[in-house]
Design a protein around this motif. Structure first.
Motif, PDB file in Angstrom:
ATOM      1  N   VAL A 280      70.424 -25.675  -5.447  1.00 13.03           N
ATOM      2  CA  VAL A 280      70.324 -27.005  -6.055  1.00 13.03           C
ATOM      3  C   VAL A 280      70.429 -28.087  -4.986  1.00 13.03           C
ATOM      4  O   VAL A 280      69.686 -29.074  -5.009  1.00 13.03           O
ATOM      5  CB  VAL A 280      71.411 -27.170  -7.135  1.00 13.03           C
ATOM      6  CG1 VAL A 280      71.521 -28.634  -7.567  1.00 13.03           C
ATOM      7  CG2 VAL A 280      71.090 -26.307  -8.348  1.00 13.03           C
ATOM      8  N   VAL A 281      71.354 -27.923  -4.052  1.00  9.08           N
ATOM      9  CA  VAL A 281      71.507 -28.905  -2.968  1.00  9.08           C
ATOM     10  C   VAL A 281      70.235 -28.968  -2.126  1.00  9.08           C
ATOM     11  O   VAL A 281      69.765 -30.052  -1.764  1.00  9.08           O
ATOM     12  CB  VAL A 281      72.722 -28.550  -2.095  1.00  9.08           C
ATOM     13  CG1 VAL A 281      72.780 -29.453  -0.852  1.00  9.08           C
ATOM     14  CG2 VAL A 281      74.009 -28.687  -2.898  1.00  9.08           C
ATOM     15  N   VAL A 282      69.661 -27.801  -1.833  1.00  7.79           N
ATOM     16  CA  VAL A 282      68.416 -27.774  -1.045  1.00  7.79           C
ATOM     17  C   VAL A 282      67.282 -28.469  -1.802  1.00  7.79           C
ATOM     18  O   VAL A 282      66.513 -29.261  -1.221  1.00  7.79           O
ATOM     19  CB  VAL A 282      68.034 -26.319  -0.703  1.00  7.79           C
ATOM     20  CG1 VAL A 282      66.634 -26.252  -0.095  1.00  7.79           C
ATOM     21  CG2 VAL A 282      69.055 -25.718   0.261  1.00  7.79           C
ATOM     22  N   LEU A 283      67.171 -28.195  -3.106  1.00  3.24           N
ATOM     23  CA  LEU A 283      66.133 -28.835  -3.914  1.00  3.24           C
ATOM     24  C   LEU A 283      66.318 -30.350  -3.936  1.00  3.24           C
ATOM     25  O   LEU A 283      65.337 -31.112  -3.850  1.00  3.24           O
ATOM     26  CB  LEU A 283      66.154 -28.281  -5.334  1.00  3.24           C
ATOM     27  CG  LEU A 283      65.712 -26.819  -5.501  1.00  3.24           C
ATOM     28  CD1 LEU A 283      65.947 -26.351  -6.931  1.00  3.24           C
ATOM     29  CD2 LEU A 283      64.248 -26.654  -5.113  1.00  3.24           C
ATOM     30  N   PHE A 284      67.572 -30.785  -4.050  1.00  6.00           N
ATOM     31  CA  PHE A 284      67.844 -32.224  -4.025  1.00  6.00           C
ATOM     32  C   PHE A 284      67.392 -32.843  -2.702  1.00  6.00           C
ATOM     33  O   PHE A 284      66.743 -33.898  -2.685  1.00  6.00           O
ATOM     34  CB  PHE A 284      69.339 -32.469  -4.240  1.00  6.00           C
ATOM     35  CG  PHE A 284      69.794 -33.835  -3.809  1.00  6.00           C
ATOM     36  CD1 PHE A 284      69.442 -34.966  -4.521  1.00  6.00           C
ATOM     37  CD2 PHE A 284      70.556 -33.987  -2.651  1.00  6.00           C
ATOM     38  CE1 PHE A 284      69.841 -36.233  -4.115  1.00  6.00           C
ATOM     39  CE2 PHE A 284      70.964 -35.242  -2.240  1.00  6.00           C
ATOM     40  CZ  PHE A 284      70.608 -36.366  -2.965  1.00  6.00           C
ATOM     41  N   LEU A 285      67.723 -32.196  -1.588  1.00  3.52           N
ATOM     42  CA  LEU A 285      67.349 -32.736  -0.281  1.00  3.52           C
ATOM     43  C   LEU A 285      65.831 -32.796  -0.124  1.00  3.52           C
ATOM     44  O   LEU A 285      65.288 -33.766   0.425  1.00  3.52           O
ATOM     45  CB  LEU A 285      67.973 -31.886   0.832  1.00  3.52           C
ATOM     46  CG  LEU A 285      69.503 -31.935   0.932  1.00  3.52           C
ATOM     47  CD1 LEU A 285      70.000 -30.956   1.989  1.00  3.52           C
ATOM     48  CD2 LEU A 285      69.975 -33.345   1.248  1.00  3.52           C
ATOM     49  N   VAL A 286      65.150 -31.754  -0.605  1.00  4.53           N
ATOM     50  CA  VAL A 286      63.679 -31.732  -0.509  1.00  4.53           C
ATOM     51  C   VAL A 286      63.073 -32.863  -1.333  1.00  4.53           C
ATOM     52  O   VAL A 286      62.202 -33.606  -0.860  1.00  4.53           O
ATOM     53  CB  VAL A 286      63.140 -30.366  -0.958  1.00  4.53           C
ATOM     54  CG1 VAL A 286      61.618 -30.416  -1.099  1.00  4.53           C
ATOM     55  CG2 VAL A 286      63.536 -29.284   0.038  1.00  4.53           C
ATOM     56  N   LEU A 287      63.526 -33.016  -2.575  1.00  5.88           N
ATOM     57  CA  LEU A 287      62.973 -34.066  -3.440  1.00  5.88           C
ATOM     58  C   LEU A 287      63.377 -35.456  -2.954  1.00  5.88           C
ATOM     59  O   LEU A 287      62.592 -36.411  -3.077  1.00  5.88           O
ATOM     60  CB  LEU A 287      63.453 -33.847  -4.874  1.00  5.88           C
ATOM     61  CG  LEU A 287      62.809 -32.661  -5.598  1.00  5.88           C
ATOM     62  CD1 LEU A 287      63.512 -32.385  -6.910  1.00  5.88           C
ATOM     63  CD2 LEU A 287      61.321 -32.905  -5.839  1.00  5.88           C
ATOM     64  N   TRP A 288      64.552 -35.575  -2.392  1.00  9.37           N
ATOM     65  CA  TRP A 288      64.982 -36.858  -1.831  1.00  9.37           C
ATOM     66  C   TRP A 288      64.083 -37.246  -0.655  1.00  9.37           C
ATOM     67  O   TRP A 288      63.592 -38.376  -0.573  1.00  9.37           O
ATOM     68  CB  TRP A 288      66.439 -36.757  -1.402  1.00  9.37           C
ATOM     69  CG  TRP A 288      67.008 -38.010  -0.799  1.00  9.37           C
ATOM     70  CD1 TRP A 288      66.604 -39.293  -1.019  1.00  9.37           C
ATOM     71  CD2 TRP A 288      68.089 -38.084   0.134  1.00  9.37           C
ATOM     72  NE1 TRP A 288      67.367 -40.165  -0.295  1.00  9.37           N
ATOM     73  CE2 TRP A 288      68.293 -39.456   0.419  1.00  9.37           C
ATOM     74  CE3 TRP A 288      68.916 -37.136   0.731  1.00  9.37           C
ATOM     75  CZ2 TRP A 288      69.280 -39.886   1.311  1.00  9.37           C
ATOM     76  CZ3 TRP A 288      69.903 -37.566   1.594  1.00  9.37           C
ATOM     77  CH2 TRP A 288      70.076 -38.927   1.885  1.00  9.37           C
ATOM     78  N   GLY A 289      63.866 -36.285   0.238  1.00  9.75           N
ATOM     79  CA  GLY A 289      62.972 -36.564   1.368  1.00  9.75           C
ATOM     80  C   GLY A 289      61.572 -36.906   0.901  1.00  9.75           C
ATOM     81  O   GLY A 289      60.915 -37.816   1.452  1.00  9.75           O
TER      82      GLY A 289
ATOM     83  N   CYS B 138      69.184 -23.859 -14.316  1.00 12.10           N
ATOM     84  CA  CYS B 138      70.002 -23.408 -13.189  1.00 12.10           C
ATOM     85  C   CYS B 138      71.106 -22.459 -13.654  1.00 12.10           C
ATOM     86  O   CYS B 138      71.393 -21.453 -12.998  1.00 12.10           O
ATOM     87  CB  CYS B 138      70.606 -24.605 -12.456  1.00 12.10           C
ATOM     88  SG  CYS B 138      69.406 -25.577 -11.508  1.00 12.10           S
ATOM     89  N   VAL B 139      71.723 -22.767 -14.787  1.00 11.30           N
ATOM     90  CA  VAL B 139      72.780 -21.900 -15.301  1.00 11.30           C
ATOM     91  C   VAL B 139      72.215 -20.540 -15.709  1.00 11.30           C
ATOM     92  O   VAL B 139      72.771 -19.489 -15.363  1.00 11.30           O
ATOM     93  CB  VAL B 139      73.491 -22.571 -16.496  1.00 11.30           C
ATOM     94  CG1 VAL B 139      74.430 -21.586 -17.184  1.00 11.30           C
ATOM     95  CG2 VAL B 139      74.271 -23.789 -16.040  1.00 11.30           C
ATOM     96  N   VAL B 140      71.107 -20.559 -16.444  1.00 13.14           N
ATOM     97  CA  VAL B 140      70.495 -19.292 -16.862  1.00 13.14           C
ATOM     98  C   VAL B 140      70.044 -18.496 -15.648  1.00 13.14           C
ATOM     99  O   VAL B 140      70.227 -17.266 -15.581  1.00 13.14           O
ATOM    100  CB  VAL B 140      69.300 -19.558 -17.811  1.00 13.14           C
ATOM    101  CG1 VAL B 140      68.563 -18.263 -18.115  1.00 13.14           C
ATOM    102  CG2 VAL B 140      69.785 -20.203 -19.098  1.00 13.14           C
ATOM    103  N   LEU B 141      69.485 -19.185 -14.656  1.00 13.35           N
ATOM    104  CA  LEU B 141      69.040 -18.503 -13.444  1.00 13.35           C
ATOM    105  C   LEU B 141      70.219 -17.890 -12.694  1.00 13.35           C
ATOM    106  O   LEU B 141      70.112 -16.785 -12.146  1.00 13.35           O
ATOM    107  CB  LEU B 141      68.297 -19.490 -12.540  1.00 13.35           C
ATOM    108  CG  LEU B 141      67.506 -18.900 -11.370  1.00 13.35           C
ATOM    109  CD1 LEU B 141      66.507 -17.861 -11.861  1.00 13.35           C
ATOM    110  CD2 LEU B 141      66.776 -20.000 -10.613  1.00 13.35           C
ATOM    111  N   ALA B 142      71.371 -18.576 -12.687  1.00 10.36           N
ATOM    112  CA  ALA B 142      72.563 -18.024 -12.036  1.00 10.36           C
ATOM    113  C   ALA B 142      73.026 -16.753 -12.749  1.00 10.36           C
ATOM    114  O   ALA B 142      73.407 -15.769 -12.104  1.00 10.36           O
ATOM    115  CB  ALA B 142      73.680 -19.062 -12.016  1.00 10.36           C
ATOM    116  N   VAL B 143      73.002 -16.765 -14.089  1.00  6.08           N
ATOM    117  CA  VAL B 143      73.416 -15.582 -14.851  1.00  6.08           C
ATOM    118  C   VAL B 143      72.461 -14.410 -14.579  1.00  6.08           C
ATOM    119  O   VAL B 143      72.895 -13.264 -14.375  1.00  6.08           O
ATOM    120  CB  VAL B 143      73.463 -15.907 -16.353  1.00  6.08           C
ATOM    121  CG1 VAL B 143      73.730 -14.647 -17.166  1.00  6.08           C
ATOM    122  CG2 VAL B 143      74.543 -16.952 -16.637  1.00  6.08           C
TER     123      VAL B 143
END
Length: 359
Positions: A336-345, A30-35
């Motif tokens: 990241v928040v969207v990915l968390f919600l998808v995996l949580w669901g 995620c950090v590398v992708l942000a850069v």
């Protein structure tokens, strides 16, 4: 609920070697992708700036110097440039040489000079103050403690530029302004600049919708002071270079996004096995009165400790750094928040499926 969240965290930590490895790789990706995304956003601004200039038939100049000292730009050449700017057929900037002989100028804050009303029209993202003379400060710069004096103007009030404000220079590409002062000067100020500033102003001139005669006259008047300017048409010289940079940057982002996707798939496979092994625990909790919400909270703790919590602190750090990294870190945090919600669901559906099948 908090107890259920902690239970989900403990469920993940029981398999800490695997989960810790996945969490570290997710955070790093995620950090590398942000850069990389920050670089793409910067290059996109450069591409857009180049497109705007091409649409106006812009001509820029590659400077060569006939002396090791600062060139003696003739007053006539400067006066011709002033007239072109007044006619809204040119603009210019001084980026690197503002009061180079005075390190205490503006409190030591790097300063940029802009001259020409067509600059904002050509680069609409810049949002310059008006009317000239006026002053602005980057998002990371405090208001100078002392008045700033240059070219016969004194500045005491500084508007704040939007975060990640960027100037596009045909040679330098995107020029971030978050840590700079920006002074917007009227055309006649050019005659009152220092030798180094006048030299750079001539070299960074952008002629708009110029005829061949305009270009030849401008080059000839500059050459009289040992400043040799080689004209380059943006429409001919820059499109392929800028497009190539954009393609390479985008390929890096796509590659890292694909790698992150593979890591998330690996986490999903590991989570599925874990939930299958823990199905009896969920059944027992259900029979003892645990609601759907409490079970979902337990799964939120399980998914969040691997997918959500590890990337957010470093992304917050990038957000605080500011500059081009700030918007990219913000977008990445939202992803990241969207990915968390998808995996949580997905995890909730998986657990519900095990309950219905009874195995």
């Amino acid at each position: 609920m908090l107890g259920d969240l902690r239970g989900g965290v403990r469920m993940a930590l029981r398999r800490w070697p695997t989960m810790l490895s996945l969490a570290a790789v997710i955070a790093l990706s995620c950090v590398v992708l942000a850069v990389l995304l920050a670089d793409v956003l910067v290059q996109f601004k450069a591409l857009r700036g180049g497109h705007e200039l091409r649409g106006r038939g812009a001509v820029v100049f590659k400077p060569y110097y006939g002396t090791s000292r600062v060139t003696s730009v003739p007053d006539r050449a400067v006066s011709d440039l002033v007239e072109l700017i007044r006619e809204e057929r040119a603009y210019t900037a001084v980026i690197n040489n503002v009061r180079v002989d005075d390190p205490e100028f503006a409190g030591g804050v790097p300063t940029v000079l802009f001259v020409g009303s067509r600059l904002e029209e050509t680069l609409p993202d810049l949002e310059l103050c008006e009317p000239a003379p006026c002053a602005m400060r980057g998002a990371e710069v405090a208001t100078p403690a002392e008045p700033v004096e240059i070219a016969g103007h004194t500045f005491t009030t500084f508007e704040r530029l939007s975060r990640s404000a960027t100037h596009f220079d045909a040679h330098l590409g995107p020029v971030p302004l978050d840590e700079r002062l920006v002074l917007n000067l009227p055309p006649e100020s050019l005659t009152r600049l220092t030798g180094y500033e006048r030299e750079e102003a001539m070299a960074r001139t952008v002629l708009l919708e110029a005829t061949e005669s305009d270009v030849d006259d401008f080059v000839a008047s500059s050459a009289a002071g040992d400043l040799y300017l080689v004209p380059r048409h943006i429409a001919v010289d820059r499109p392929k270079r800028l497009s190539g940079i954009m393609v390479v940057s985008t390929m890096y982002v796509v590659g890292m996004a694909a790698f992150l996707t593979l890591v998330l798939v690996a986490f999903a496979a590991t989570a599925r096995r874990t939930l299958h092994r823990q199905r009896a625990v969920f059944v027992i909790r259900r029979t003892h009165g645990a609601s759907n919400g409490r079970l979902a909270a337990r799964l939120a703790g399980f998914v969040g400790v691997v997918v959500l919590l590890p990337p957010l602190p470093p992304l917050a750090g990038l957000l605080l750094v500011g500059g081009p990294l700030a918007p990219a870190a913000g977008w990445m945090a939202a992803l990241v928040v969207v990915l968390f919600l998808v995996l949580w669901g997905w995890a909730v559906r998986q657990q519900s499926g095990y309950e219905r099948r009874g195995r």
